[in-house]
Design an enzyme around this catalytic site. Sequence first.
Site, mmCIF file in Angstrom:
data_model
loop_
_atom_site.group_PDB
_atom_site.id
_atom_site.type_symbol
_atom_site.label_atom_id
_atom_site.label_comp_id
_atom_site.label_asym_id
_atom_site.label_seq_id
_atom_site.Cartn_x
_atom_site.Cartn_y
_atom_site.Cartn_z
ATOM 1 C CD GLU A 48 -2.759 -0.683 2.660
ATOM 2 O OE1 GLU A 48 -2.650 0.384 3.301
ATOM 3 O OE2 GLU A 48 -3.441 -1.630 3.048
ATOM 4 C CG ASP A 59 -3.698 7.838 8.580
ATOM 5 O OD1 ASP A 59 -3.570 6.601 8.714
ATOM 6 O OD2 ASP A 59 -3.883 8.378 7.483
#
Lengths: 264, 414
Positions: A48, A59
Amino acid sequence: MTTSVAFEKARAEGRAALVGYLPAGYPSVDGSIEAIRAMVEAGVDVVEVGLPYSDPLIDGPVIQTAVDAALRAGTTTKDVLRVVEAVAATGAPAVVMSYWNPLDRYGAAAFARDLAAAGGSGVITPDLTPDADDTWIPAAREHGLDTVFLVAPSSTEERIAMTTAACRGFVYATSVMGVTGTREQVGDAAAGLVARTKATTQLPVAVGLGVSNAAQAAEIAAYADGVVVGSAFVRRLLEAPDPAAGVTAVAELAADLAGGVRTR
Amino acid sequence: MDTRPDSGHVLSADRPGRFGPYGGRYVPEALIAALDELDREYAAAKQDPAFTAELDHLLTTYTGRPTPITEAARFGAEAAGGARVLLKREDLNHTGSHKINNVLGQALLTKRIGKPRVIAETGAGQHGVATATAAALMGLECVIYMGEEDTRRQALNVARMRLLGATVVPVTTGSRTLKDAINEALRDWVTNVATTNYVFGTVAGPHPFPTLVRDLQRIIGVEARQQVLDLTGKLPDAVAACVGGGSNAIGIFHAFIDDPEVALYGFEAGGDGVATGRHAATITAGSPGVLHGARSYLLQDEMGQTIESHSISAGLDYPGVGPEHAWLKDSGRATYEPVDDADAMEAFRLLCRTEGIIPAIESSHALAGARRLGERLGPEATILVNLSGRGDKDVDTAATWFGLMDDSESEGGR
Ligand SMILES: Cc1ncc(COP(=O)(O)O)c(C=O)c1O
């Protein structure tokens, strides 16, 4: 290689696939390419490539720190495509992990075209559900790109079915309710979510959020087709005294995790 | 609460939460269930006479609604080209701004849903104070996210929130202002959604927030429209409001949307001047994109990265804006203009001196806009201004701006 082939290969070997995340542009564009190459050599099956974004709202602090630095260093969407190209050259499938606005700004159709041209396999869209927007799925289909959407412990059965129907390549199951970051324990919710997801699709299901070590990877590999590790890799880069040491540390972790996904 | 159906041309019927191409829901799947729950509970609450009665009761006995309109005769004559300026006094609400209108509704919804904890973002601190207030009133745990930069310039409000029992978390990521406080609140929500409701402070964010917050703020315009009619016998020529996320502006605009003779003006923070790039004039200088879960105008670079905003006013220092404003702009129904820091502070000073009212710096942008409209429209015009908040929180900033804190005075006096 496509993501499907990578997952099939792992399945044929009787194990889960190891999916590794690193953001493009940290510690530099070339530095991220080196770290990803090391990750692949040490046993990561699917990469990724994170597209740095100014407002990464799922995040945690580790990834925020790295993408913030990548942006301050001037990393662009073109740089991300360059990283994808370098990863694809290793033979491992590269999927881009991106929040929606940078892709929207680039243009869904243009991004799909350029990502496919760079050898990318698809895109994971953490803040784009299949029903949010009409532009991405047709653009991705036209260029044969995987559309990887997320399912969460809070998802209803109807939404899981709707989401997996729109996924190509694999399905990303978030193990816990929360943001990215390493955790002591991957939630009990994950196994149940994988079962609920598998009831709706033949696609491989990978579990992410919070995985940081081989033991956790092995635990997840017992019921999922893939194990996604992100923050733990990024932390290796952040804590390294210099970029070369970071690359070594990333490779060590990848080898360790590759052992984990093989211990079912 | 006003439950009149939406104006058909504003909200497109086929896609809930869309305003033309704007709005929608661009959020992680993990949040969808909570947004659906909120949407469902709100739809049910709207139809529930017990809920609307409880909210109306609080708005009357706790907040002090209806708020009056005040004719700012000296301000109009001396500072706004002789125009008739009417102030909608949201500054007189309990806690000092319009934010409480929205918060009481959302806090009641939280109780209805059965969650024990609320979180909120705040810029100027007014939404944080309002949320902390409602949480204290209703016995909810409360955590407020506030950019570190804003905790400094709105220190008074940080103390108020803590006095009310809220936990204030200074946010140290990004620009350390409202945008980053929203990111952090969303991260908390995604983690604690089972126990927590996010009391969003403005008409931005994912559906249902733009609609929910607007409906809860509509009361401003509903009251003001009737008050102006009662006072002047006709509708105002123009309505002026400041625009951060856009909740006080949509709140006062909405009752006038179907009155084409009433011009609607939103005034954005022009900071150091739009030409300098240091501003928060999202609609004037931004472009369509997605931020914080909705499509709208935003300040972004060619890569789609959010550009940091700048304004002397913490409550307007936001690089996004609510999607309904984007649609009102594109449809031409409302006009948006920037007001820079210096013009806003001059209007602040003038209102203090001519009317004995210390306005919030946010609201001073609307006052500066009204001055401009007064010059343009002339003495025959009536201009309704949403005075969204009072300026107690801004006394330090204003005193510094006007140089009122020279050493001799401040040493002994503070
Ligand atoms: C007094 C006042 N007015 C206006 C605003 C801006 O918000 P909105 O545009 O949502 O009304 C704020 C925000 O903190 C505020 O405190």
